[in-house]
Design an enzyme around this catalytic site. Sequence first.
Site, mmCIF file in Angstrom:
data_model
loop_
_atom_site.group_PDB
_atom_site.id
_atom_site.type_symbol
_atom_site.label_atom_id
_atom_site.label_comp_id
_atom_site.label_asym_id
_atom_site.label_seq_id
_atom_site.Cartn_x
_atom_site.Cartn_y
_atom_site.Cartn_z
ATOM 1 N NE ARG A 1 -3.173 0.140 3.160
ATOM 2 C CZ ARG A 1 -4.448 -0.155 2.891
ATOM 3 N NH1 ARG A 1 -5.182 0.669 2.174
ATOM 4 N NH2 ARG A 1 -4.991 -1.268 3.361
ATOM 5 C CD GLU B 1 17.108 1.238 1.975
ATOM 6 O OE1 GLU B 1 18.111 1.627 2.591
ATOM 7 O OE2 GLU B 1 16.577 0.135 2.202
ATOM 8 C CG ASN C 1 2.054 11.430 0.833
ATOM 9 O OD1 ASN C 1 2.265 11.725 -0.349
ATOM 10 N ND2 ASN C 1 1.724 12.341 1.736
#
Lengths: 737, 327
Positions: A620, A697, A623
């Site tokens: 998910r 990353e 933002n």
Amino acid sequence: MTLETTRRLKHDTPDTDRRLDGMAQGVLGTGMDRPEGPLKVSGRATYAAEAHPEAMAEGYLVRATTIGRITGSNADAIRAMPGVIEVIEDERMIRNAAQGMAGESPVQRQGQVWYVGQPVACVVAESFEQARHAAQAMMVTIEPDGTHVFDAEDPAAEVEKPEQKQLDQGDLEGAMSAATFSLDATYHTPSMSSAAMEPHASIAQWDEDGVLTLRGSYQLLKFNKAELADVLGVAPDKVRILSPYVGGGFGSKLGLAPEAVAAALAAQALGRPVRVVLHRRQVFETVTRRSETRQRIRLACDAEGKLSAIGHENLVSQLPGEVFSEPVAQGTHFQYAAPNRVIGHEIARIRRPAAGSVRAPGEAVGVTAFEIAIDELAKKAGIDPLEFRLRNVPDKHPENGKPFSSSTMEATLREGAKRFGWTHTPPRQRREGEWWIGTGMAGAVRVNMMIEAMARAVLTGQGVRVECDMTDIGTGSYAILTQVAAEMLGFAPDRVETVLGDTDLPPASGSGGSFGAASTSTAVYLACMELRERLAAKLGVKEPELTLKDGLAIHENRQTPLAEILGEEEWRALGHLQPGKAGQEVRQATWGAIFAEVAVSDVTGETRVRRMDGTFAAGRILNLKTARSQCHGGMTWGIGLALTEAMEHDPRDGHMVNRDLAEYHLPVNLDVPQLGVHFLEERDDWANPLQAKGIGELSVCGSGAAVINAIENACGVRVRRLPATLDQVMDGLIAQG
Amino acid sequence: MRAFDYVRAGDTAEALREAGGAETRFIAGGTNLLDLMKLEVMAPGKLVDINRLDLGGIEATGEGGLRIGALVTNSDLAADARVRRDWPVLSRALLAGASGQLRNKATTGGNLLQRTRCYYFYDRGEPCNKREPGSGCAARDGMNRILAILGTSEHCIATHPSDMAVAMRALGARVEVEGQGGAREIALEDFYRLPGDTPHIETVLEPGQLITAVILPPPAGGRQIYRKVRDRSSYAFALVSVAAVVAVENGRIAKAQLAFGGLGPMPWRDADVEDALVGETPSAALFDRAADILLAEAKGHGGNDFKIPLTRRTLAAVLTQATEADQ
Ligand SMILES: Cc1cc2nc3c(=O)[nH]c(=O)nc-3n(C[C@H](O)[C@H](O)[C@H](O)COP(=O)(O)OP(=O)(O)OC[C@H]3O[C@@H](n4cnc5c(N)ncnc54)[C@H](O)[C@@H]3O)c2cc1C
Ligand code: SF4
């Protein structure tokens, strides 16, 4: 009276409730602006060096220029210089930053210089310029302690081969000789630096009760607190660290660094606050770098491109006395299926500044080299490199048979190819003037981790306050923790206050290893869930039947304002996440695919990236805006890895030669084209109750390979020693004739 | 930084008066000097701030050239309409240098006098004859990717890093200087010195002398190109750069003014190269011959060996572009 209750989760099993999908506020996942953004752009966010406690003195570190035993110094003469208050030569000073999550002191000075550039003293003066001038005048006498090795590939280097880091499954050699196509190639990546924008800075101040408050710029506060206490020899409850704003970390601020220790020791010795800011050149040397790597990759496949063998043997460097070593093959263990597998890991103990975790330790360089090798083998086999990868997607962990928590490798490859308009063409087909044009691609993969985290949520009738020692290193922690609380408790985000970066608050995960957002968000989620239960109980309904939105509790046809339910009360709850079996029973990872188009000058060998597009799946997305920023940053790192970045060490003494931002070449705006970033909608139930995974990353892990592969497709030159500087490409062009 | 005296001069006379001692430096934009002072690579006892001096304008000269005041910023000079029209190689060279912010501060005089970017020059922990005469040269057997292949000595292999000065050298600019003894003009080709055994002395300027202007001769015409090759697309010093002013008449090269950056301790110009080109028909073989002449004495030091083929290829590309028939 305020009652605080705790909700714990030992994460052993997948969470299939997916409760966030049932929430009503509608803010989580949107590209909400950072709540602290206006403070930052208007200069009102106080970074570590920007506090000015009364009577603050200024410290500046002194650098050793040779290796050996410290036998003396001209400290007395330095003390007599204008403005100088004291020279700190405390044996507790640390020689380099601590490793991430060490929780204890790194090697301390103890009369020894281990590498050229080590801080050996701290001069404290009334003004910064006085301190710096005196520090530059300070001379430390050092008696050489023998000859040392500065290059991991020097035959004289002492090399360790830790048993538990080697793997030998099946018969690699046999598979190589039986294969239709095989590759045996060696790749090099250079020593690199995080080069975060904000240099390390600390202001230390002790109070009458012997409690140290340190304003610093750190990523993992609960560990940094333990490290600082251990260095100083005081109890952890005597140390408080404040890091409300951090101007970039990328691993360089995981572990306590020498400036913090110097400031603390100086402040203690002087009985007044002391600030120590690292000069940019000191940041490069004293904060851990990414190790250079040598990677031998062997691959074998059949006529259809099905891999039968994978070998990935790497050599990294490290200073004696450090436990970390760049985990180069971390992704190789599971990225591709093949029955015969060898993984080798060697650590050369040499005298370059200490190595440590830099954004995406392991995969950043390991996946990059591996994805170049895959491209090379696909070419030998005459197969489209996209198709080659699709034929080798593993359906379970290839070494131990464990399932993947989710496997999106194929989906990201297919979706990414579609978005980019991927078509495979042979090299040296397109030319615009002197420029060869070509395209390349690579897969991206990064392990997913969760670590222990606590957070508090405080609910009132008017809104929520979230509190923990989490850091926001520019990544967007303030934004996403605000969103999680707003979503769970049904408030507009401006009714949520998020307070971070203070070790007096509950210990969260900190920021690192891409674990911060998911781990600490889970703690906030748990705290909020606890408050939802209490609200439901008070209203006499079951929690799942309760809808919270815009400050209202909605149940069946009734709406009750939270202000009415709570009155003047303040409800407090702690969320506490403990990683459990969910991290061990399955392989959790994030996946992506990166495509690039480059132009290579046939004259000079200069490469320009013209187009780059990444498709990622990381559970998910909390933002959209901050997640996308992470990917823009990571892809830019890929460009740096492929084309520009290399820390050069002097062959004679290992010191960092180009240790400033003019000569350590990060990509600049003109090096970075418009970057496309796309996320695949995903819920990973094994990850946590949010179904969210790390995103910070992933995009570093492979982007560089897409660029290197595109260079080969453009002009036919294969670069195996990164970065692909113009001289290497030009040599290749000359060799081709 | 060492403590220093600071004087803000109101006019040239005052600046010259204040600049007596060997320990004194003028400060203009400060973009190079301040960096070096922070590291104590340079440690003047006194700074004379010249920013209030009336050295800011760009004026036409009687002979049809331009007089560029020493305080004209790199940004303003690059944007000047006359420069862009008649001396475009200069505008392009300026814009290829540093960053927008730096160019807004950097001045014409300061740019000429900026110091080498040799890594070891910046590092007081290392021997460097330029910083500390007689201490040795760490770069020769060390990292020298960015350093010089022409005009070096065993004492120093540093380059002069300016882009602006390379274009000015190709244009045949002169430097106007003023000292206690009066004003004089020095051709840019005579302005810099080779390192020899005194690499710390970089120009013929005497202590206390002030650069007041740079004079450009009348427009040179021809095709003007500045090509800079570097380790990233922008904001990096030249590994190799070529400033070219080339005219072709009746199929033959009528004019060739070529200067090079990144190769030597000064913006490099070689009359033999130009002589070999003028009067000839452009061809790959001719350009190769020009490169042979230019690079006859070139010497790599390991890390910078690649500059030799890179210069050859870049020169050929620039000359090809400069002599191509109009499309
Ligand atoms: C990160 C970085 C990247 C850069 N990249 C490039 C590049 O790509 N290409 C390039 O060409 N340059 C580049 N520069 C250098 C830049 O162009 C110079 O720093 C600038 O031109 C110097 O001008 P200034 O006015 O700031 O000089 P200052 O720093 O003020 O002075 C420099 C020297 O000149 C002397 N001086 C100044 N004015 C006079 C005068 N009128 N008379 C006598 N002496 C004087 C000073 O005493 C001092 O010794 C870069 C600089 C930085 C910091
Ligand atoms: S090349 Fe010149 S500037 Fe560089 S170290 Fe040698 S002497 Fe110093």
